[in-house]
Design a protein around this motif. Structure first.
Motif, short mmCIF file in Angstrom:
data_model
loop_
_atom_site.label_atom_id
_atom_site.label_comp_id
_atom_site.label_asym_id
_atom_site.label_seq_id
_atom_site.Cartn_x
_atom_site.Cartn_y
_atom_site.Cartn_z
N ARG A 32 0.83 -1.21 0.00
CA ARG A 32 0.00 0.00 0.00
C ARG A 32 0.86 1.26 0.00
O ARG A 32 0.53 2.25 -0.64
CB ARG A 32 -0.94 0.00 1.19
CG ARG A 32 -1.90 1.20 1.18
CD ARG A 32 -3.12 0.95 2.04
NE ARG A 32 -4.01 -0.03 1.45
CZ ARG A 32 -4.56 -1.03 2.13
NH1 ARG A 32 -4.30 -1.19 3.41
NH2 ARG A 32 -5.36 -1.88 1.52
N ASN B 99 -9.73 9.18 -3.83
CA ASN B 99 -10.42 8.27 -4.75
C ASN B 99 -9.95 6.83 -4.54
O ASN B 99 -10.74 5.88 -4.54
CB ASN B 99 -10.14 8.68 -6.20
CG ASN B 99 -10.99 9.86 -6.64
OD1 ASN B 99 -12.01 10.16 -6.04
ND2 ASN B 99 -10.55 10.53 -7.68
N GLN B 100 -8.63 6.66 -4.37
CA GLN B 100 -8.09 5.33 -4.15
C GLN B 100 -8.56 4.75 -2.83
O GLN B 100 -8.81 3.54 -2.72
CB GLN B 100 -6.56 5.38 -4.17
CG GLN B 100 -5.88 4.03 -4.01
CD GLN B 100 -6.28 3.05 -5.10
OE1 GLN B 100 -6.10 3.34 -6.29
NE2 GLN B 100 -6.84 1.91 -4.73
N GLU B 101 -8.70 5.60 -1.82
CA GLU B 101 -9.20 5.14 -0.53
C GLU B 101 -10.57 4.48 -0.70
O GLU B 101 -10.85 3.42 -0.13
CB GLU B 101 -9.30 6.31 0.44
CG GLU B 101 -9.91 5.91 1.79
CD GLU B 101 -10.49 7.09 2.55
OE1 GLU B 101 -10.68 6.95 3.77
OE2 GLU B 101 -10.78 8.13 1.93
N SER C 77 -11.74 3.01 -3.28
CA SER C 77 -11.55 1.71 -3.93
C SER C 77 -11.08 0.67 -2.92
O SER C 77 -11.57 -0.47 -2.89
CB SER C 77 -10.55 1.85 -5.07
OG SER C 77 -10.29 0.60 -5.67
N TRP C 78 -10.13 1.05 -2.07
CA TRP C 78 -9.63 0.11 -1.05
C TRP C 78 -10.72 -0.30 -0.07
O TRP C 78 -10.75 -1.42 0.42
CB TRP C 78 -8.47 0.75 -0.29
CG TRP C 78 -7.17 0.75 -1.04
CD1 TRP C 78 -6.76 -0.13 -1.99
CD2 TRP C 78 -6.12 1.71 -0.91
NE1 TRP C 78 -5.52 0.20 -2.45
CE2 TRP C 78 -5.09 1.31 -1.82
CE3 TRP C 78 -5.92 2.84 -0.13
CZ2 TRP C 78 -3.89 2.03 -1.94
CZ3 TRP C 78 -4.74 3.55 -0.26
CH2 TRP C 78 -3.74 3.15 -1.16
N ILE D 144 0.67 7.05 -6.61
CA ILE D 144 -0.44 7.98 -6.82
C ILE D 144 0.05 9.42 -6.73
O ILE D 144 -0.34 10.29 -7.51
CB ILE D 144 -1.56 7.73 -5.79
CG1 ILE D 144 -2.24 6.39 -6.06
CG2 ILE D 144 -2.59 8.87 -5.79
CD1 ILE D 144 -3.13 5.91 -4.93
N ALA E 113 1.83 1.90 -3.46
CA ALA E 113 0.70 2.42 -4.22
C ALA E 113 0.49 3.91 -3.93
O ALA E 113 0.23 4.70 -4.85
CB ALA E 113 -0.57 1.64 -3.87
#
Length: 252
Positions: A77, A123-125, A127-128, A84, A80
């Motif tokens: 993570r 935005n990625q949060e 998704s996670w 980002i 990642a």
């Protein structure tokens, strides 16, 4: 140039207050209208160091991710998160601080790109966490770039307008004399939007100016097709076009 809250309020209309760092240095605490998935506000700090400015989240973002059960310190993570942030010129420090550094003269552009990086991470949060990205989350990004594009204008969320049918419709923003909606490219979304536009634009009285921002990040061709359809009734622009004009504005 000495940093103060005046230019932030004038150019972005964000909350701002002078604070001191843990080392006693003067800094600005900047509150944005954007938030993470659970509603936690996105806040960051601007510190003047000689001829340069530092923008930092003071480690708050990773602390937030940990508080919602997303371990930001496991290797996968953490990698990642770095990936980002990297395209925005923003770094994840070993301490967990997200920060960027640049000449004072580029402070406005730095702030713009820094916020963009945190919105990308937000935005990625989602998704996670397995939360589908709603249009409202995309609307946060659109609002950010609208403010950069036309910094003297005020963004008013969720204005209501009546159509010729007397039905009341809600738009995402009122901005610069226009009603603005944001959409993801799909036949269903466009169909509903076109009915809404037809009703509102047919209402008696002053004709509203309407702009629609279309998300083209995942499917450019579909977005371009929907843009042509929507453009027959309202000003339509792709999100990528908005980011380009806004970033050109923030550099000047």
């Amino acid at each position: 140039m000495t940093l103060n809250c005046a230019w932030l309020r004038q150019n972005l209309a964000y909350d701002c207050r002078p604070v001191r760092t843990v080392n006693g240095e003067p800094a600005l605490e900047i509150g944005t209208p954007f938030s993470f998935a659970d509603g936690t506000a996105i806040v960051f700090y601007l510190v003047e160091q000689g001829s340069h400015a530092i923008i930092s989240d003071n480690g708050d973002t990773l602390t937030h991710l940990q508080s919602v059960g997303l371990d930001p310190f496991n290797r996968r993570r953490e990698t990642a998160i770095r990936n980002i942030l990297s395209p925005f010129g923003v770094a994840l420090e070993a301490s967990g601080e997200i920060r960027t550094l640049g000449p004072m003269g580029t402070s406005q552009h730095m702030v713009a790109t820094y916020i963009s990086s945190l919105l990308a991470l937000a935005n990625q949060e989602r998704s996670w966490l397995g939360i589908p990205e709603p249009v409202n989350n995309f609307a946060d990004e659109v609002e950010h770039y609208l403010r950069l594009w036309k910094p003297s204008e005020e963004a008013i969320r969720h204005p209501k307008v009546r159509g010729i049918s007397r039905h009341e419709y809600t738009f995402d923003f009122s901005f610069g004399g226009e009603l603005i909606d944001v959409v993801t490219p799909s036949h269903q979304a466009t169909g509903g939007l076109m009915r809404k536009l037809g009703d509102v634009l047919s209402a008696p009285g002053e004709r509203h100016r309407i702009r629609v921002v279309i998300d083209d990040r995942d499917d450019f061709e579909r977005a371009e097709t929907e843009k042509q359809i929507i453009g027959s009734m309202a000003s339509a622009m792709l999100f990528s076009s908005l980011t380009k004009v806004a970033n050109r504005q923030s550099v000047h």
